[in-house]
Design a protein around this motif. Structure first.
Motif, short mmCIF file in Angstrom:
data_model
loop_
_atom_site.label_atom_id
_atom_site.label_comp_id
_atom_site.label_asym_id
_atom_site.label_seq_id
_atom_site.Cartn_x
_atom_site.Cartn_y
_atom_site.Cartn_z
N GLN A 52 0.82 -1.20 0.00
CA GLN A 52 0.00 0.00 0.00
C GLN A 52 0.86 1.26 0.00
O GLN A 52 0.50 2.26 -0.64
CB GLN A 52 -0.93 -0.02 1.21
CG GLN A 52 -2.08 -1.00 1.09
CD GLN A 52 -2.94 -1.04 2.32
OE1 GLN A 52 -2.48 -0.78 3.45
NE2 GLN A 52 -4.22 -1.36 2.15
N THR A 112 0.77 4.08 -2.79
CA THR A 112 0.56 5.49 -2.45
C THR A 112 1.67 6.36 -3.03
O THR A 112 1.44 7.48 -3.50
CB THR A 112 0.49 5.66 -0.93
OG1 THR A 112 -0.54 4.82 -0.40
CG2 THR A 112 0.19 7.11 -0.56
N ASP A 172 0.96 6.94 -6.50
CA ASP A 172 -0.15 7.88 -6.69
C ASP A 172 0.27 9.33 -6.56
O ASP A 172 -0.55 10.23 -6.81
CB ASP A 172 -1.26 7.58 -5.68
CG ASP A 172 -2.31 6.64 -6.26
OD1 ASP A 172 -2.34 6.50 -7.49
OD2 ASP A 172 -3.09 6.05 -5.49
N ARG A 173 1.52 9.58 -6.16
CA ARG A 173 1.98 10.97 -6.14
C ARG A 173 2.03 11.53 -7.56
O ARG A 173 2.02 12.75 -7.75
CB ARG A 173 3.35 11.07 -5.47
CG ARG A 173 3.32 10.72 -3.98
CD ARG A 173 4.61 11.13 -3.31
NE ARG A 173 4.76 12.59 -3.29
CZ ARG A 173 5.83 13.21 -2.79
NH1 ARG A 173 6.83 12.49 -2.29
NH2 ARG A 173 5.91 14.52 -2.82
N TYR A 175 -1.69 17.01 0.17
CA TYR A 175 -2.53 15.88 0.60
C TYR A 175 -1.88 14.55 0.25
O TYR A 175 -1.81 13.63 1.09
CB TYR A 175 -3.90 16.00 -0.05
CG TYR A 175 -4.82 14.83 0.25
CD1 TYR A 175 -5.47 14.73 1.47
CD2 TYR A 175 -5.02 13.84 -0.70
CE1 TYR A 175 -6.30 13.66 1.74
CE2 TYR A 175 -5.85 12.76 -0.44
CZ TYR A 175 -6.49 12.67 0.78
OH TYR A 175 -7.31 11.61 1.06
N ARG A 176 -1.40 14.43 -0.97
CA ARG A 176 -0.77 13.18 -1.38
C ARG A 176 0.52 12.92 -0.61
O ARG A 176 0.85 11.78 -0.29
CB ARG A 176 -0.50 13.20 -2.89
CG ARG A 176 -1.78 13.20 -3.74
CD ARG A 176 -1.46 13.36 -5.22
NE ARG A 176 -2.68 13.50 -6.00
CZ ARG A 176 -3.30 12.49 -6.61
NH1 ARG A 176 -2.81 11.26 -6.53
NH2 ARG A 176 -4.41 12.69 -7.31
N GLU A 236 1.09 13.82 2.50
CA GLU A 236 0.71 13.34 3.83
C GLU A 236 0.19 11.91 3.79
O GLU A 236 0.42 11.13 4.72
CB GLU A 236 -0.36 14.27 4.42
CG GLU A 236 0.12 15.68 4.69
CD GLU A 236 1.29 15.71 5.66
OE1 GLU A 236 1.33 14.84 6.56
OE2 GLU A 236 2.16 16.60 5.52
N ARG A 237 -0.51 11.55 2.73
CA ARG A 237 -0.98 10.16 2.59
C ARG A 237 0.19 9.20 2.53
O ARG A 237 0.15 8.11 3.11
CB ARG A 237 -1.83 10.02 1.32
CG ARG A 237 -3.28 10.44 1.47
CD ARG A 237 -4.06 10.04 0.24
NE ARG A 237 -4.01 8.60 0.04
CZ ARG A 237 -4.32 7.99 -1.09
NH1 ARG A 237 -4.67 8.71 -2.15
NH2 ARG A 237 -4.27 6.68 -1.18
N GLN A 285 1.60 8.76 5.99
CA GLN A 285 0.76 7.86 6.78
C GLN A 285 1.00 6.40 6.39
O GLN A 285 1.09 5.52 7.25
CB GLN A 285 -0.71 8.21 6.56
CG GLN A 285 -1.67 7.32 7.33
CD GLN A 285 -3.11 7.58 6.94
OE1 GLN A 285 -3.38 8.21 5.92
NE2 GLN A 285 -4.05 7.09 7.74
N ALA A 286 1.13 6.13 5.10
CA ALA A 286 1.35 4.76 4.63
C ALA A 286 2.69 4.22 5.13
O ALA A 286 2.81 3.05 5.52
CB ALA A 286 1.28 4.71 3.11
#
Length: 414
Positions: free
Chosen positions: A257, A261, A264-265, A298-299, A301-302, A305-306
């Motif tokens: 994950q 993620t 996804d950046r 936002y990306r 920070e995601r 978190q991952a």
């Protein structure tokens, strides 16, 4: 996904045939592999895990199919002029977000992990059901053996009463002694009734959880020493531990994950085709549209978190492994010490039973008094109950170790 469930259920159904080589490890006082596998398949917790495995297959299918779908947009409008008729115009657009190269493979790997996790949870459900079966089964055998023990004690107390009555008829015992012996028999019968009630409750608990359990309990087996080194047992249990496998898969899932993620950046672009009609239909427009989100905080920070989730999953995996190792060490210590305790208790019970028989014979011959006889009987009962408890505890500890190591009931094939 039904294919996955069918494979797992087929593995349960055929485990008894595949495990014939391990069948000698099944003691006579335990259910057979075929019976245990049938009961485990019907357990509600196992059936729930099978359904969850089916759901995991659908999750994997969603990831393979992509969350992006085609979108159709249609617009109708009317252009009005100060002079002359109005122009009816329209536009149609078909668009879809496209996964960038590499993301589809990542999603497929995440789907595979979801299925592997569901399989591990199914394995743990089977293991927990097997442990419940073992506990309920041993409780039943213990209660039945305790009932038989009290029935034997009732027979001994009855024989003692007959001996007292015989001596009374010969004028060698008082009415008081007869009453004392009768009171002792009444006490034993009361404890026999309690043992019968406990046996009934133990049987009910077993048959409610596993309705196909037999009505007659087998004879309780003799405990055996634990063979093999502690290191070998430790490696065997860890290698077949479903909770540890689940923790490792959770770590793998968190890592994948995090990789997804990070990918996804770079946002997925949305590509569309559109056509329009304007100016009384005299203008026809055909075009291509491309839109790309602009990545921001936002990306980022995601992703943070991952990555934190990966650290947490790694710590959870290490914690689970240490917990398993502690449990294995305790289980081995219990199995070995309980076996030694049972050997001592068995010797003491045999000696106490022999003393009680000799004392009863001596009383019948007038060589011992009633209090000595009653004391010998009670000591014999206490020793026999201690030996029974130690015997069941030793058996339970050994069988639990075999279940945890997946060495009985075909668990090595689940």
């Amino acid at each position: 996904m039904r294919r996955w469930c069918s494979v797992l259920l087929l593995g349960l159904a055929t485990a008894s045939a595949a495990a014939q080589g391990s069948e000698p490890r099944i003691a006579a006082d335990l259910p057979s592999t075929a019976a245990a596998q049938d009961w485990l398949r019907q357990d509600p917790a196992v059936r729930q895990a099978v359904a969850e495995l089916s759901g995991a297959g659908h999750v994997a299918g969603q990831l393979r199919a992509s969350p992006h779908e085609w979108a159709l947009k249609a617009i109708g409008q009317q252009r009005r002029y100060a002079v002359g008729p109005s122009s009816n115009e329209w536009s149609v657009q078909l668009e879809r977000t496209i996964r960038l190269p590499g993301k589809r493979a990542m999603d497929r790997e995440l789907g595979d992990v979801e299925i592997a996790l569901a399989e591990a949870r199914l394995g743990e459900a089977i293991h927990e059901a097997a442990r419940s079966l073992l506990e309920l089964w041993m409780d039943w055998l213990h209660a039945e053996q305790a009932r038989e023990l009290m029935a034997a004690q009732a027979g001994f107390a009855q024989a003692s009463l007959h001996a007292v009555q015989k001596r009374q008829r010969a004028g060698d015992a008082s009415r008081l002694e007869v009453n004392v012996a009768a009171g002792d028999l009444g006490e034993v019968r009361q404890r026999l009734a309690e043992a019968e009630a406990e046996a009934t409750k133990a049987a009910a608990r077993l048959r409610i959880r596993f309705p196909a359990a037999p009505a007659t309990a087998p004879a309780l087996g003799e405990p055996q020493a634990i063979e093999g080194s502690s290191a070998a047992w430790r490696e065997r249990v860890l290698a077949t531990s479903d909770p540890l496998r689940m923790a490792e898969l959770e770590l793998r899932k968190a890592q994948q994950q995090a990789a997804r993620t990070r990918a996804d950046r770079l946002p997925d672009p949305t590509v569309g085709l559109f056509t329009a009609s304007e100016m009384f239909g005299r203008e026809r427009i055909v075009g291509v549209s491309v839109s790309v989100p602009l990545p921001g905080g936002y990306r980022r920070e995601r992703l943070g978190q991952a990555l934190s989730a990966v650290d947490a999953a790694a710590a959870a995996r290490d914690r689970e492994r240490r917990t398993e190792e502690i449990a294995i060490a305790e289980a081995l210590a219990d199995a070995r010490s309980n076996y030694a305790r049972w050997q001592l208790a068995r010797t003491g019970a045999e000696q106490a039973a022999d003393t009680a028989r000799l004392t009863q014979r001596a009383y019948a011959l007038g060589e011992a008094d009633l209090q000595t006889l009653l004391l010998a009987r009670r000591q014999s009962l206490d020793a026999a109950r201690s030996a029974l408890d130690a015997r069941v505890t030793a058996l339970r500890a050994r069988y639990r170790l075999l279940v945890d190591a997946h060495r009985i009931w075909g668990l090595e094939h689940e």
